[in-house]
Design an enzyme around this catalytic site. Structure first.
Site, PDB file in Angstrom:
ATOM      1  N   LYS A 191      11.564  -8.244  -3.112  1.00 44.13           N
ATOM      2  CA  LYS A 191      11.229  -8.444  -1.700  1.00 44.13           C
ATOM      3  C   LYS A 191       9.721  -8.347  -1.476  1.00 44.13           C
ATOM      4  O   LYS A 191       9.137  -7.284  -1.592  1.00 44.13           O
ATOM      5  CB  LYS A 191      11.914  -7.372  -0.827  1.00 44.13           C
ATOM      6  CG  LYS A 191      11.814  -7.735   0.659  1.00 44.13           C
ATOM      7  CD  LYS A 191      12.102  -6.569   1.584  1.00 44.13           C
ATOM      8  CE  LYS A 191      10.926  -5.687   1.827  1.00 44.13           C
ATOM      9  NZ  LYS A 191       9.753  -6.353   2.440  1.00 44.13           N
ATOM     10  N   GLY A 243       3.564   0.580  -2.538  1.00 44.09           N
ATOM     11  CA  GLY A 243       3.229   0.592  -1.112  1.00 44.09           C
ATOM     12  C   GLY A 243       2.699   1.948  -0.715  1.00 44.09           C
ATOM     13  O   GLY A 243       2.066   2.631  -1.518  1.00 44.09           O
ATOM     14  N   SER A 244       2.982   2.353   0.523  1.00 43.60           N
ATOM     15  CA  SER A 244       2.428   3.607   1.022  1.00 43.60           C
ATOM     16  C   SER A 244       3.233   4.803   0.512  1.00 43.60           C
ATOM     17  O   SER A 244       4.413   4.689   0.189  1.00 43.60           O
ATOM     18  CB  SER A 244       2.430   3.596   2.546  1.00 43.60           C
ATOM     19  OG  SER A 244       3.759   3.511   3.016  1.00 43.60           O
ATOM     20  N   THR A 245       2.573   5.942   0.490  1.00 40.84           N
ATOM     21  CA  THR A 245       3.239   7.166   0.031  1.00 40.84           C
ATOM     22  C   THR A 245       4.400   7.520   0.945  1.00 40.84           C
ATOM     23  O   THR A 245       5.484   7.902   0.482  1.00 40.84           O
ATOM     24  CB  THR A 245       2.220   8.320  -0.045  1.00 40.84           C
ATOM     25  OG1 THR A 245       1.294   8.013  -1.085  1.00 40.84           O
ATOM     26  CG2 THR A 245       2.888   9.646  -0.367  1.00 40.84           C
ATOM     27  N   GLY A 248       7.216   5.240   0.210  1.00 40.95           N
ATOM     28  CA  GLY A 248       7.682   5.559  -1.135  1.00 40.95           C
ATOM     29  C   GLY A 248       8.616   6.760  -1.144  1.00 40.95           C
ATOM     30  O   GLY A 248       9.646   6.769  -1.825  1.00 40.95           O
ATOM     31  N   GLU A 265       4.612   3.331  -7.019  1.00 38.07           N
ATOM     32  CA  GLU A 265       3.148   3.282  -7.111  1.00 38.07           C
ATOM     33  C   GLU A 265       2.646   3.287  -5.680  1.00 38.07           C
ATOM     34  O   GLU A 265       2.907   2.352  -4.931  1.00 38.07           O
ATOM     35  CB  GLU A 265       2.718   2.030  -7.873  1.00 38.07           C
ATOM     36  CG  GLU A 265       1.306   2.144  -8.399  1.00 38.07           C
ATOM     37  CD  GLU A 265       0.301   1.614  -7.426  1.00 38.07           C
ATOM     38  OE1 GLU A 265      -0.256   2.431  -6.650  1.00 38.07           O
ATOM     39  OE2 GLU A 265       0.088   0.405  -7.407  1.00 38.07           O
ATOM     40  N   CYS A 299      -5.082  -0.080  -4.033  1.00 38.29           N
ATOM     41  CA  CYS A 299      -4.473   1.250  -4.101  1.00 38.29           C
ATOM     42  C   CYS A 299      -5.335   2.231  -4.870  1.00 38.29           C
ATOM     43  O   CYS A 299      -5.384   3.405  -4.544  1.00 38.29           O
ATOM     44  CB  CYS A 299      -3.084   1.160  -4.706  1.00 38.29           C
ATOM     45  SG  CYS A 299      -3.079   0.227  -6.223  1.00 38.29           S
ATOM     46  N   GLU A 400      -5.817   8.075   3.010  1.00 42.12           N
ATOM     47  CA  GLU A 400      -6.036   6.728   2.504  1.00 42.12           C
ATOM     48  C   GLU A 400      -6.264   5.801   3.701  1.00 42.12           C
ATOM     49  O   GLU A 400      -5.452   5.756   4.616  1.00 42.12           O
ATOM     50  CB  GLU A 400      -4.817   6.258   1.707  1.00 42.12           C
ATOM     51  CG  GLU A 400      -4.996   4.865   1.146  1.00 42.12           C
ATOM     52  CD  GLU A 400      -3.833   4.420   0.247  1.00 42.12           C
ATOM     53  OE1 GLU A 400      -2.676   4.529   0.683  1.00 42.12           O
ATOM     54  OE2 GLU A 400      -4.112   3.974  -0.881  1.00 42.12           O
TER      55      GLU A 400
HETATM   56  P1  NAD Z   1       4.619   0.028   3.331  1.00 43.92           P
HETATM   57  O1  NAD Z   1       4.656   1.039   2.257  1.00 43.92           O
HETATM   58  O2  NAD Z   1       5.386   0.338   4.568  1.00 43.92           O
HETATM   59  O3  NAD Z   1       5.142  -1.377   2.778  1.00 43.92           O
HETATM   60  C1  NAD Z   1       5.258  -1.703   1.404  1.00 43.92           C
HETATM   61  C2  NAD Z   1       6.565  -2.422   1.146  1.00 43.92           C
HETATM   62  O4  NAD Z   1       7.648  -1.547   1.468  1.00 43.92           O
HETATM   63  C3  NAD Z   1       6.793  -3.685   1.989  1.00 43.92           C
HETATM   64  O5  NAD Z   1       7.457  -4.658   1.211  1.00 43.92           O
HETATM   65  C4  NAD Z   1       7.713  -3.189   3.085  1.00 43.92           C
HETATM   66  O6  NAD Z   1       8.511  -4.209   3.644  1.00 43.92           O
HETATM   67  C5  NAD Z   1       8.570  -2.189   2.353  1.00 43.92           C
HETATM   68  N1  NAD Z   1       9.196  -1.177   3.215  1.00 43.92           N
HETATM   69  C6  NAD Z   1       8.734  -0.689   4.389  1.00 43.92           C
HETATM   70  N2  NAD Z   1       9.582   0.221   4.870  1.00 43.92           N
HETATM   71  C7  NAD Z   1      10.620   0.333   4.002  1.00 43.92           C
HETATM   72  C8  NAD Z   1      11.805   1.115   3.950  1.00 43.92           C
HETATM   73  N3  NAD Z   1      12.094   1.982   4.906  1.00 43.92           N
HETATM   74  N4  NAD Z   1      12.615   0.974   2.885  1.00 43.92           N
HETATM   75  C9  NAD Z   1      12.320   0.122   1.894  1.00 43.92           C
HETATM   76  N5  NAD Z   1      11.220  -0.653   1.892  1.00 43.92           N
HETATM   77  C10 NAD Z   1      10.370  -0.559   2.935  1.00 43.92           C
HETATM   78  O7  NAD Z   1       3.088  -0.234   3.654  1.00 43.92           O
HETATM   79  P2  NAD Z   1       2.387  -0.836   4.974  1.00 43.92           P
HETATM   80  O8  NAD Z   1       2.945  -0.218   6.211  1.00 43.92           O
HETATM   81  O9  NAD Z   1       2.413  -2.291   4.890  1.00 43.92           O
HETATM   82  O10 NAD Z   1       0.891  -0.298   4.781  1.00 43.92           O
HETATM   83  C11 NAD Z   1       0.537   0.978   5.276  1.00 43.92           C
HETATM   84  C12 NAD Z   1      -0.395   1.696   4.346  1.00 43.92           C
HETATM   85  O11 NAD Z   1       0.171   1.781   3.049  1.00 43.92           O
HETATM   86  C13 NAD Z   1      -1.730   1.040   4.103  1.00 43.92           C
HETATM   87  O12 NAD Z   1      -2.634   1.298   5.113  1.00 43.92           O
HETATM   88  C14 NAD Z   1      -2.120   1.644   2.802  1.00 43.92           C
HETATM   89  O13 NAD Z   1      -2.701   2.910   3.009  1.00 43.92           O
HETATM   90  C15 NAD Z   1      -0.829   1.800   2.065  1.00 43.92           C
HETATM   91  N6  NAD Z   1      -0.579   0.707   1.091  1.00 43.92           N
HETATM   92  C16 NAD Z   1      -0.693   0.961  -0.222  1.00 43.92           C
HETATM   93  C17 NAD Z   1      -0.491  -0.058  -1.141  1.00 43.92           C
HETATM   94  C18 NAD Z   1      -0.613   0.160  -2.615  1.00 43.92           C
HETATM   95  O14 NAD Z   1      -0.922  -0.776  -3.336  1.00 43.92           O
HETATM   96  N7  NAD Z   1      -0.333   1.334  -3.122  1.00 43.92           N
HETATM   97  C19 NAD Z   1      -0.172  -1.332  -0.711  1.00 43.92           C
HETATM   98  C20 NAD Z   1      -0.016  -1.573   0.661  1.00 43.92           C
HETATM   99  C21 NAD Z   1      -0.228  -0.531   1.537  1.00 43.92           C
END
Ligand code: NAD
Ligand code: MN
Length: 500
Positions: A191, A243-245, A248, A265, A299, A400
């Site tokens: 996804k 994605g975000s902590t 995660g 990650e 990240c 972050e």
């Molecule tokens: P996010 O973690 O919410 O999104 C990352 C992925 O997770 C997306 O595909 C999203 O659709 C999915 N997701 C969101 N909620 C979910 C859930 N409840 N269950 C399963 N999957 C879910 O990140 P964001 O809101 O787009 O960005 C916010 C912050 O996250 C950024 O400002 C940054 O600090 C951090 N971030 C980190 C990375 C990285 O490479 N580690 C990448 C993007 C964002």
């Protein structure tokens, strides 16, 4: 389905026919709920197009397709060398379509086209070739146990893998996850992030005729709906998330329903240490790469710069100068652009809110901190932002931010530097600048991070394990280590004649 396509003309003039459906079982299909994602061009805030967004039912269909593919002899019994051949062919197809893929990446994400084409796409192609080579070199061991018995191990695929990726490197993240998963013989439901659905959809269109139906399913969808459905699905064996902590942690919690194998990650607040014996000009240049690349949306960005007292003022001057000379903000399709817009309005506003926070907590804004508005007055552009006089209690030092935004502070001794560097819940990257070879390795050994860069910043390489400690994640991607995330070890005990 003819209506699940759009004909687009990109800002660089490229004509692209893009599928818009959910890619399940090698076909593009409609979402059962009728939900859509509208993709936005962050450069001028215009709508590019809409694509189908998966419901929980659609996720279930994709998982069923993947499970059927996993059990089908066309994939299960395919010789590993032929799996490798398919990955090589996939890499060739991506290479043949790289301008289109890079165009979609830049259009949807805002990153400079030169970066998308020459860095991201080269990495994507390289990853599929690298893991193609691994496909037939993944095997276990023979373990002599007693005179009449021995054991051997098999490295078997985990099964149905859900892969949830972010928006900062859509194609690269897809490759980091698909490459090793497929090399090891798994099947996948991937996804993309709702902020950047387009490039990975085009990637999906290269799959039919290559991998058997159901081996790779690519479903766009919202995190709260499709992402949640993946994390909670009882027939998914593994989940790999970037994605975000905070998300995660949610994924990890929900994935416990059936004890999914999990890799995460999740970003960081990586320190970059500059000792007074450093080559300061090089340190300034690498520090710039370390935080300003990819609009600061990296990240492992070295977003906290810690400089030894004696060279602090000189470094700040050099760094300001480097940023001024190198950070060319502008239209990501323009050749000389080095920094495009932030990916979305939400990220743009989030980054600017940290400017307010830094000011109100008393840090000194020495550059940027404002929208960059020379690109037709539209778009999510932010000027490269530098704060000095930053204290370790401030939000801008601890959280972050994920933008072109760096905080600089000073330290006295090596011990101070290490204590400050490690005073964080994160542990992804870290960098140390010094010309003292003993100190370089001593400090590298003690930095609490999955990766250390000595006299450099933000290096990553297909062959080298990537990942974090503490709340930056679990597991490693890339390199041989990346295979461990997609195999499980089966121990087989053999009786060669011990009679009871
Ligand atoms: P996010 O973690 O919410 O999104 C990352 C992925 O997770 C997306 O595909 C999203 O659709 C999915 N997701 C969101 N909620 C979910 C859930 N409840 N269950 C399963 N999957 C879910 O990140 P964001 O809101 O787009 O960005 C916010 C912050 O996250 C950024 O400002 C940054 O600090 C951090 N971030 C980190 C990375 C990285 O490479 N580690 C990448 C993007 C964002
Ligand atoms: Mn977009």
């Amino acid at each position: 389905m003819a209506d699940l396509k759009v004909n687009l003309t990109a800002p660089n003039g490229r004509k692209i026919t893009l599928p818009t459906g959910l890619f399940i079982n090698n076909e593009f299909v409609k979402s059962s709920s009728g939900d859509k994602i509208t993709s936005i061009n962050p450069t001028d805030e215009s709508e590019i197009c809409s694509v189908e967004a998966a419901s929980a039912d659609d996720i279930d269909k994709a998982v069923k397709a993947a499970r059927a593919a996993f059990n089908d002899p066309s994939w299960r019994d395919l010789p590993a060398t032929e799996r490798g051949t398919l990955l090589y062919k996939f890499a060739d197809l991506i290479e043949a379509n790289k301008e289109t893929l890079a165009t979609l990446e830049t259009w949807d994400n805002g990153k400079p086209y030169s970066v998308a084409l020459n860095e991201d796409l080269e990495e994507v192609i390289g990853i599929f070739r690298y893991y193609a080579g691994w496909a037939d070199k993944i095997y276990g061991e023979t373990i002599p146990t007693t005179a009449k018995k021995f054991a051997y191990t098999l490295k078997q695929p985990i099964g149905v893998c859900a892969q949830i990726i972010p928006w900062n490197y859509p194609l690269s993240m897809a490759a980091w996850k698909l490459g090793p998963a497929l090399a090891c013989g798994n099947v996948v439901v991937l996804k993309p992030a709702e902020q950047t659905p387009l490039s990975v959809l085009y990637l999906a269109s290269l799959i039919p005729g290559l991998f058997p139906p159901g081996v790779v399913n690519i479903v766009n969808g919202y995190g709260r709906e499709a992402g949640h459905a993946l994390a909670s699905h009882l027939d998914i064996d593994k989940i790999a998330f970037t994605g975000s902590t905070i998300t995660g942690k949610q994924v990890m919690k929900i994935a416990s329903v059936n004890m999914k194998n999990i890799t995460l990650e999740t970003g960081g607040k990586s320190p970059l240490l500059i000792f007074d014996d450093s080559d300061l000009e090089q340190a300034a240049k690498w520090a710039h790469v370390g935080i300003m690349s990819n609009q600061g949306q990296v990240c492992c960005a070295t977003s906290r710069v810690l400089v030894q007292e004696g060279v602090y003022d000189k470094f700040v001057e050099l760094f300001k100068q480097t940023v001024k000379e190198t950070s060319k903000v502008g239209d990501p399709f323009a050749e000389d652009t080095q920094q495009g817009p932030q990916v979305t309005k939400a990220q743009y506003e989030r980054v600017l809110s940290y400017v307010d926070s830094g000011k109100s907590e008393g840090a000194s804004l020495v550059a940027g901190g404002v929208p960059y508005k020379e690109v037709g007055g539209k778009g999510y552009f932010i000027e490269p932002t530098i704060f000095t006089n930053v204290k370790d209690t401030m939000k801008i030092y601890r959280e972050e931010i994920f933008g072109p935004f760096v905080v600089i502070t000073s330290f006295k001794t090596e011990e101070d530097a290490l204590r400050m560097a490690n005073d964080t819940t994160y542990g992804l990257g870290s960098a140390v600048f010094t010309t003292d070879v003993e100190r370089a390795h001593r400090v590298a050994g003690r930095l609490e991070a999955g990766m250390v860069w000595i006299n450099s910043s933000n290096d990553s390489d297909i062959r080298v394990p990537f990942g974090g400690v503490k709340q930056s994640g679990i597991g490693r991607e890339l390199g041989e280590a990346g295979l461990a995330a997609y195999t499980q070890t089966k121990a087989i005990h053999v009786n060669l004649g011990l009679r009871l």
